[in-house]
Design a protein around this motif. Sequence first.
Motif, mmCIF file in Angstrom:
data_model
loop_
_atom_site.group_PDB
_atom_site.id
_atom_site.type_symbol
_atom_site.label_atom_id
_atom_site.label_comp_id
_atom_site.label_asym_id
_atom_site.label_seq_id
_atom_site.Cartn_x
_atom_site.Cartn_y
_atom_site.Cartn_z
ATOM 1 N N ILE A 420 29.179 72.931 -25.010
ATOM 2 C CA ILE A 420 30.210 71.943 -24.668
ATOM 3 C C ILE A 420 31.581 72.435 -25.146
ATOM 4 C CG2 ILE A 420 31.000 69.574 -25.006
ATOM 5 C CD1 ILE A 420 28.086 68.785 -25.481
ATOM 6 N N PHE A 421 31.623 72.905 -26.393
ATOM 7 C CA PHE A 421 32.899 73.371 -26.944
ATOM 8 C C PHE A 421 33.392 74.651 -26.267
ATOM 9 C CE2 PHE A 421 31.805 70.573 -30.544
ATOM 10 C CZ PHE A 421 33.044 69.973 -30.757
ATOM 11 N N SER A 422 32.491 75.362 -25.596
ATOM 12 C CA SER A 422 32.886 76.606 -24.903
ATOM 13 C C SER A 422 33.294 76.354 -23.461
ATOM 14 C CB SER A 422 31.719 77.604 -24.930
ATOM 15 O OG SER A 422 31.342 77.897 -26.258
ATOM 16 N N SER A 423 33.314 75.099 -23.058
ATOM 17 C CA SER A 423 33.649 74.757 -21.667
ATOM 18 C C SER A 423 35.081 75.162 -21.323
ATOM 19 C CB SER A 423 33.476 73.249 -21.451
ATOM 20 O OG SER A 423 33.961 72.878 -20.183
ATOM 21 N N HIS A 424 35.254 75.552 -20.065
ATOM 22 C CA HIS A 424 36.587 75.906 -19.575
ATOM 23 C C HIS A 424 37.296 74.692 -18.964
ATOM 24 C CE1 HIS A 424 35.545 80.027 -20.342
ATOM 25 N NE2 HIS A 424 34.519 79.978 -19.517
ATOM 26 N N TRP A 433 38.768 64.970 -26.724
ATOM 27 C CA TRP A 433 37.438 64.788 -27.317
ATOM 28 C C TRP A 433 37.082 65.999 -28.187
ATOM 29 C CZ3 TRP A 433 33.035 67.646 -27.442
ATOM 30 C CH2 TRP A 433 31.897 67.024 -27.961
ATOM 31 N N GLU A 434 37.356 67.203 -27.690
ATOM 32 C CA GLU A 434 37.071 68.418 -28.462
ATOM 33 C C GLU A 434 37.831 68.412 -29.790
ATOM 34 O OE1 GLU A 434 36.010 72.400 -26.456
ATOM 35 O OE2 GLU A 434 37.662 71.596 -25.269
ATOM 36 N N CYS A 435 39.106 68.047 -29.735
ATOM 37 C CA CYS A 435 39.912 68.022 -30.961
ATOM 38 C C CYS A 435 39.355 67.024 -31.965
ATOM 39 C CB CYS A 435 41.363 67.678 -30.627
ATOM 40 S SG CYS A 435 42.246 68.995 -29.750
ATOM 41 N N GLN A 436 38.969 65.863 -31.493
ATOM 42 C CA GLN A 436 38.444 64.819 -32.374
ATOM 43 C C GLN A 436 37.103 65.210 -32.997
ATOM 44 O OE1 GLN A 436 38.276 61.486 -29.730
ATOM 45 N NE2 GLN A 436 40.515 61.272 -29.602
ATOM 46 N N LEU A 442 32.147 71.273 -37.397
ATOM 47 C CA LEU A 442 32.204 72.327 -38.412
ATOM 48 C C LEU A 442 31.607 71.842 -39.728
ATOM 49 C CD1 LEU A 442 35.593 74.294 -38.358
ATOM 50 C CD2 LEU A 442 33.357 74.977 -37.487
ATOM 51 N N ASP A 443 31.917 70.613 -40.094
ATOM 52 C CA ASP A 443 31.417 70.051 -41.349
ATOM 53 C C ASP A 443 29.902 69.923 -41.313
ATOM 54 O OD1 ASP A 443 31.763 68.703 -43.961
ATOM 55 O OD2 ASP A 443 31.118 66.917 -42.865
ATOM 56 N N LEU A 444 29.375 69.416 -40.213
ATOM 57 C CA LEU A 444 27.921 69.267 -40.082
ATOM 58 C C LEU A 444 27.232 70.635 -40.191
ATOM 59 C CD1 LEU A 444 25.986 67.063 -37.584
ATOM 60 C CD2 LEU A 444 25.448 69.487 -37.705
ATOM 61 N N SER A 445 27.762 71.609 -39.465
ATOM 62 C CA SER A 445 27.152 72.946 -39.460
ATOM 63 C C SER A 445 27.231 73.598 -40.834
ATOM 64 C CB SER A 445 27.854 73.833 -38.420
ATOM 65 O OG SER A 445 27.791 73.243 -37.150
ATOM 66 N N THR A 446 28.373 73.475 -41.488
ATOM 67 C CA THR A 446 28.544 74.085 -42.805
ATOM 68 C C THR A 446 27.616 73.462 -43.828
ATOM 69 O OG1 THR A 446 30.874 74.506 -42.270
ATOM 70 C CG2 THR A 446 30.246 74.649 -44.591
ATOM 71 N N LEU A 473 43.109 74.309 -27.829
ATOM 72 C CA LEU A 473 43.121 72.997 -28.477
ATOM 73 C C LEU A 473 44.404 72.736 -29.255
ATOM 74 C CD1 LEU A 473 39.422 72.784 -29.754
ATOM 75 C CD2 LEU A 473 40.401 71.918 -27.621
ATOM 76 N N GLN A 474 45.063 73.796 -29.705
ATOM 77 C CA GLN A 474 46.304 73.605 -30.461
ATOM 78 C C GLN A 474 47.430 73.044 -29.611
ATOM 79 O OE1 GLN A 474 46.465 76.531 -34.225
ATOM 80 N NE2 GLN A 474 46.532 77.611 -32.290
#
Length: 577
Positions: A420-424, A433-436, A442-446, A473-474
Amino acid sequence: MSMPIDTDDQAINHLLTVLAQDKSVSSPAVLNNLVYYTPRTKSVPQLIRLVNAIFKGTSRPEFNVLELFEMSQAIAQWKLEISEPAIPPAEFYKIWDSCFRECYSWTRSKLSILAGILSTRENFRSLETGNFIDDSRQIIKLYDSWKRDIFIPTWCEFVKRSNRDIASLILIYAAISSPSDACRYGFLPWNVVTIHLSRLFLRHMTAPGQAEPFFEKNLSRMAKTLQTSLTKSDKSVVSDFLSLLCRGSYDLAFFELRNQTQTKDYSKQYYSHVLFTAVVSLNSILQTTAKAPTSWYAQVVMILFNLNFIAEDIGIVGFDSYQSVYEIVCKGITLADDQAVYYDTVKVMNGNIWGGTWSGNKVNRAKLLFMLRFMGSTLSELSSIPIPFINDFIQPLQKVYMDSTEEDIRESAHIMTLSIFSSHNNDADFLRWECQNYLPYLDLSTNQFLRQKISDKQLILIYQKMSSQLPILQHVDGHLSREALHYTYLTILNCPPQQLKEQAVLLKCLIFQILYSNEHHLVDWLDTTQELLSSIKFTNEQRHDIITTLWDVVSHSKSDVAFKWWYGRLDAIRSRL
């Protein structure tokens, strides 16, 4: 004084008498004796009489067409394998040739006898290569001319005017077919072949104990013929085949779901044959169809989904046809004009994964893995991903499976999320949605990494994939890169001193994010990396690994600021080594 009659001659004379009679005989016993004595006959005149008697005497109703195929197949096979035959193979085949050429009234039984001998063609080629059993060099020509000049036209005529027992005609053709038939004999009734083989395969899938024995004994040949016939059949026939296979795969999976134990092995021959036949047939369809209907892609996906419990046990590494089918349907369904088909398909998959007492079931688990991995392969390729679909479908899956106790389910859920995050997709709502959800993921994965729920390689991959999205995203959230870097930095600082391995991995994750930071802050973050490298008591091996990662990132950055920083700090970095 007359010489005593040889016992073999007596037996052959008896067989000739039996075959000449009009009354019913015990066909299995007769056929077995014909298989034994015909290849061993030592007299050419006697062999001529016997071959003609077989050809004429086995046309009675008590002789089964498929049994006659197996009889003549066995006769030819035995003849080829006799090491020192009294009658050479070339002479033996010449006698059969005369019998076939002089026949002006063909029956199903006679055609089946011819087909049985034709089925030994490849075995003859193999034996001839190693043993040179044909001095005349004519046998292979006979095989080819028998099929081309006699079998094919006669068989076509039977199929054309047959209104009964057409299945046996399809079976004897399938047992001698060749992929080259599609080019040589484009006029064959391919639709009829596909329809009957499809039904036989469905019965084999769903009721193996009640399936046609001849089909099961020659399954490899049947699969190859189906593979060929599908390429020559009408689209409506192919659609019917896919519908049958969808139903059959669902029924098989449901049967195994209700009856399987955790230890059942699905790599056994029956299951592997089912998967192989299904996959090569699907590959044949997809490889030869320029633009398949979108519905076909959905059907193929569901077939692979239903049969994944077999694929999980067999393994698909090196299974080129499976990989080909999977890649084509993933591309086809994601690029389809009507993307509702995609969303409907994954919802149907999810609806066929049962919880409760079924949740730990091997079949159910295989379906779940397929669905998660399929979305991991395809979500990034969709032109758009509706936010309601993410909120109502994806996020509930993440909550259930992202923290699963089973490693491969957790990993598959992460792959789905990364897709999903790699979507174009550049839709404004989707980017927001990606920014939010960037930092929460990242927190969950870490945290999973720190709890040893995912490996260091998996965490690094997640950070690399996520960081690559920051340039886009920036534009929506200008602070996202800085916040991600601060999060990773604080996580490193908060690790206990004994977690050197974890700190080393997290520092590498920090490095992967640095180049996506604002160029005004790039040097600050590179300095921070150097400070962490100096202050944390890494081992020499860990320090070397981190510095190598840093150089790899800098060297691929094409950033003058990063290069200037590197060469300005080179002596200090070397001292750390």
